[in-house]
Write a protein that holds these residues in place. Sequence first.
Motif, short mmCIF file in Angstrom:
data_model
loop_
_atom_site.label_atom_id
_atom_site.label_comp_id
_atom_site.label_asym_id
_atom_site.label_seq_id
_atom_site.Cartn_x
_atom_site.Cartn_y
_atom_site.Cartn_z
N SER B 506 0.84 -1.20 0.00
CA SER B 506 0.00 0.00 0.00
C SER B 506 0.87 1.24 0.00
O SER B 506 0.40 2.34 0.25
N GLY B 507 2.17 1.05 -0.30
CA GLY B 507 3.07 2.19 -0.43
C GLY B 507 3.82 2.47 0.85
O GLY B 507 3.60 1.85 1.89
N PRO B 508 4.74 3.41 0.76
CA PRO B 508 5.59 3.75 1.89
C PRO B 508 4.86 4.62 2.92
O PRO B 508 3.83 5.22 2.60
N THR B 509 5.42 4.68 4.11
CA THR B 509 4.83 5.51 5.17
C THR B 509 5.51 6.87 5.14
O THR B 509 6.44 7.14 5.91
N VAL B 510 5.07 7.68 4.20
CA VAL B 510 5.72 8.95 3.91
C VAL B 510 4.66 9.91 3.33
O VAL B 510 3.54 9.51 3.07
N ALA B 511 5.08 11.15 3.13
CA ALA B 511 4.32 12.11 2.31
C ALA B 511 2.93 12.40 2.84
O ALA B 511 2.04 12.76 2.07
N SER B 512 2.73 12.28 4.15
CA SER B 512 1.41 12.58 4.73
C SER B 512 0.30 11.87 3.95
O SER B 512 -0.75 12.45 3.69
N ARG B 513 0.58 10.62 3.58
CA ARG B 513 -0.37 9.91 2.73
C ARG B 513 -1.12 8.80 3.45
O ARG B 513 -2.11 8.28 2.93
N SER B 514 -0.65 8.40 4.64
CA SER B 514 -1.19 7.17 5.21
C SER B 514 -2.68 7.27 5.49
O SER B 514 -3.45 6.41 5.07
N ILE B 515 -3.09 8.29 6.21
CA ILE B 515 -4.52 8.39 6.50
C ILE B 515 -5.28 8.92 5.30
O ILE B 515 -6.32 8.40 4.92
N SER B 516 -4.72 9.96 4.67
CA SER B 516 -5.49 10.61 3.61
C SER B 516 -5.66 9.69 2.41
O SER B 516 -6.74 9.60 1.85
N VAL B 517 -4.61 8.98 2.01
CA VAL B 517 -4.71 8.14 0.81
C VAL B 517 -5.06 6.69 1.17
O VAL B 517 -6.06 6.15 0.71
N VAL B 518 -4.24 6.07 2.03
CA VAL B 518 -4.45 4.65 2.33
C VAL B 518 -5.63 4.47 3.30
O VAL B 518 -6.42 3.53 3.17
N GLY B 519 -5.78 5.39 4.22
CA GLY B 519 -6.93 5.33 5.14
C GLY B 519 -8.24 5.36 4.38
O GLY B 519 -9.23 4.73 4.78
N PHE B 520 -8.25 6.09 3.27
CA PHE B 520 -9.45 6.15 2.44
C PHE B 520 -9.76 4.77 1.84
O PHE B 520 -10.92 4.37 1.72
N LEU B 521 -8.69 4.04 1.47
CA LEU B 521 -8.89 2.68 0.95
C LEU B 521 -9.46 1.78 2.05
O LEU B 521 -10.30 0.92 1.79
N VAL B 522 -8.95 1.98 3.28
CA VAL B 522 -9.47 1.20 4.42
C VAL B 522 -10.96 1.47 4.58
O VAL B 522 -11.77 0.55 4.76
N GLN B 523 -11.31 2.74 4.48
CA GLN B 523 -12.73 3.09 4.63
C GLN B 523 -13.58 2.46 3.52
O GLN B 523 -14.63 1.89 3.77
N LYS B 524 -13.08 2.55 2.29
CA LYS B 524 -13.84 1.97 1.16
C LYS B 524 -14.00 0.47 1.32
O LYS B 524 -15.07 -0.09 1.08
N ALA B 525 -12.90 -0.19 1.71
CA ALA B 525 -12.95 -1.64 1.88
C ALA B 525 -13.93 -2.01 2.99
O ALA B 525 -14.70 -2.98 2.86
N ALA B 526 -13.89 -1.24 4.06
CA ALA B 526 -14.78 -1.53 5.19
C ALA B 526 -16.24 -1.36 4.79
O ALA B 526 -17.11 -2.13 5.19
N LYS B 527 -16.47 -0.36 3.96
CA LYS B 527 -17.84 -0.12 3.50
C LYS B 527 -18.35 -1.32 2.68
O LYS B 527 -19.48 -1.77 2.81
N ARG B 528 -17.44 -1.84 1.85
CA ARG B 528 -17.81 -3.01 1.04
C ARG B 528 -18.02 -4.23 1.92
O ARG B 528 -18.97 -5.00 1.72
N LEU B 529 -17.13 -4.38 2.90
CA LEU B 529 -17.27 -5.56 3.79
C LEU B 529 -18.59 -5.47 4.56
O LEU B 529 -19.27 -6.49 4.76
N LYS B 530 -18.95 -4.29 4.95
CA LYS B 530 -20.20 -4.13 5.69
C LYS B 530 -21.38 -4.58 4.83
O LYS B 530 -22.29 -5.28 5.31
N ALA B 531 -21.32 -4.20 3.56
CA ALA B 531 -22.42 -4.56 2.65
C ALA B 531 -22.51 -6.07 2.44
O ALA B 531 -23.59 -6.62 2.22
N GLU B 532 -21.34 -6.72 2.50
CA GLU B 532 -21.32 -8.17 2.22
C GLU B 532 -21.25 -9.02 3.49
O GLU B 532 -21.06 -10.22 3.42
#
Lengths: 159, 712
Positions: B506-532
């Motif tokens: 999911s990429g390096p832990t740099v560039a103020s990206r972890s929550i903004s970019v990867v955290g967003f993927l976590v949220q999207k995935a969780a939303k899908r898991l909730k639906a299923e």
Amino acid sequence: MKDGKIRFTLNGRDVVYEDSPLRRLLDVLREDLGETGVKEGCGEGECGACSILLNGKLVNSCMIAMGTIHEKELMTIEGLRETEQGKCIIDAFADAGAVQCGFCIPGMVMAAQSVLQDAPRPSEEEIRKGISGNLCRCTGYDQIVQAVQMASEKGAGLW
Amino acid sequence: MPHSISTSVRRKDAVAKAAGTMEYLADQFPVSPLHGKCYYSSISRGTIESVSLPELPEGYYIVGADDIQGVNRLHMIIEDWPVFADKEVRYLGQIIFLVVGPEKDVILDLHKQIQITYRELTPCITLEESTALLEGVQHGEDNVFTRYDIHHGQVEYPFEKAHRILEKEYYTGHQEHVYMEPQSLFAHWEEDTFILHASAQCPFYIRKSLVNALGMDKEKIRIIQTPTGGAFGGKEHFPDVLAGPLAVAVCKIKKPIKLVLDRKEDMAYSIKRHPSAIHIRTALDKDGRILAHDIDLRLDGGAFASCSAVVLARAVFTVGNVYNINNIRICGRVFCTNKPPSDAFRGFGAPQAIFAMESHMNFLAYALGIDPLAFRQPYLMKQGDPTSTDGKIHEEVMLPEMTRRILEMSGYEKKYQDYKTRPNWGIGLSYFFHGSGFTGNGERDLIKARIYLKKNRKDQVFIYGSNVEMGQGISTTFCKVASKALDIPIDQVHFVEPDTEIVPDSGPTVASRSISVVGFLVQKAAKRLKAEWKSGEDQSIIQDYEAPTHMVPWDQETLTGDAYPAYSWGVNVIEVEVDPLSYEVNTKGIWGVYEMGVPIDRQIVEGQIIGGMIQALGYSYLEKLEFSQGRFRQATMSDYMIPTSMDFPTTQCDIVDNPFEYGAFGAKGAGEMVFDGAAPAFGAAVSQAVDTIIDEVPVLPETLMELTDEGR
């Protein structure tokens, strides 16, 4: 120490040490006694990550040779965390958000214990002074100061 | 109203860390069969003429370039950094050998017996010496690792018609990371796989960098991240530099080897923050309005490129700061010198750039006789404004509200007036912003982040990604994001420690990206898991990065478009009193107001803010790192001063919510932006206190004394 053995108590239990008196206490604690809560940050007495209590006083264990601890009482984070005082401080650190990377924090908890032993209701100034030998690169200290204040309030009577 | 996700929870790792049960690398492997100790070059520049190695007792090894099975190059952005120096040496501290064996004393003894004869060359120390190609070129044709040019609007014409042109150069120094846990690695073989445990930010970077040296498939190289005791950028690429020699040694010896740097080695030979020299020339009309900036931005990259190109990019795209200036030209270059390489450090080029621009705005205001706060107001960016790369500010810019809040909190305006007539007291304000995520097309074309979310039959949910917990709280905030999206208790959600064999990249832990970019993927995935969601069953979700659709497309050739999908914003005020005898600066007040979308856990974000500001104040004032005779003169923690609990007062901060559509629950980056504003605010405060213009950090008492004695 007539028989060449160095005897001391560590967290309340008796320890007999027979190796070189020149080894650093920090290494013996970590390598021989498994007390890895005591961290090595700088190895020159500056950062405080290896802080322990020696006869109740806060010291850097990297600066202490084994030959000097005969018949002394040592407390490390491994001992403190089993006490009510230690639990109270650790809880306060967790509640205050005073923990980030965590590497300096066991030493900082030892410093907090030292502050509270000396002054159960410390002022901000007393806390800042008491922890000033322990460097933290993450927190900027405010939340650590707050944690010590919280421990002092919640644990009133423990010290 | 603040978002409900901001309500603080207790960090998942807090108790284990405070109680000393969290095991960092040196704790997990307290006793190792073999230890490694690097042998470093003792000159800054030259060639290795001959080598004399001691006779080795059984079980001891000296591993060097000849032992490399693959290619003697680490793969970073470019491949210029060798695993071991073999012919050429470019800085004092470059690794030439790794001495390996069971007893530390014997290793040290062998270490002393290694003799190397060099043919020395005069090192390039300054940017000027590098530009002049002293003793010949070292990189490319001009010693420039990377050059980026930006043109926004027009520049020649405004300078021709300018009523007045003002210019000044600003300097920032080296900074040492001083993560409390020194660089630590442990490696071994298991069947046909090389396994490395490392205190690191970017496990997949290490794997990528080793493919060359080991000459092995990346699938046979496994990197396991260990609890990381601080990093701040210092464990982004530098673990690669140590992993290379260690991997070659393990490959040869086929036994486990531990490599933990002691603090002196770590401070002397590890990478540092890029020093900078930024010249800003400004064209003004007769009313004192800014017509154009012409900026020459130079960074000292040290001996090897490492990730200097990317640091330069952020510096160049940030130097315009929060101002909408119609015409701006920026020439950015990073130079090769014979110093330890410069590399990532919290803020990543932005603190240097913002210090220069904010100090320059103060200089312009001073020269024009205008209040520095009032002078800035007409230029503050607004939603829809163009950026210096011809991109666009998409979000509502909250700077007016943030300004009101900080003025109230700090009492800036009254103090600023009072201190005009009160000697030795000063107050300074700075504005700043920081792009979230990789620059340009990095997320879309280079990183392509992926995460897994897995649920077991007990309905426990596990988050798999390569972003590491290094103190910033991600093991808690990722769980918060998932638990909120799934609407289940946070105790039911678990963060999996990164291990290249089990987590996706999911990429390096740099560039103020972890929550903004990867955290967003976590949220999207969780939303899908909730639906299923099917209770009592194993389920798994793969979530890939999808580029936001709102952006102005990035063109890497012309460096135009949206450099970042969104920005976090801040304003700082610092108040100081300067001792008129010793010229020591006492910081009396620290205030910060920030907008980072939505904070995922207010307490964790406040921890980032306070920690970042204090680290930046250290950079502004305490952290002197002078380079002399090939070495840093402040070589230990006794003489390189980082802030203690006694150095700065309590920080006052506030956060303004402004949800970002493509961030986890509206979050943007926070960890780096909090470093960006303190140095210029500190410089501005000291400038007022001593009635001079501060153009350099760290601000040293000796500099203030000279400035005051000699006059402006």
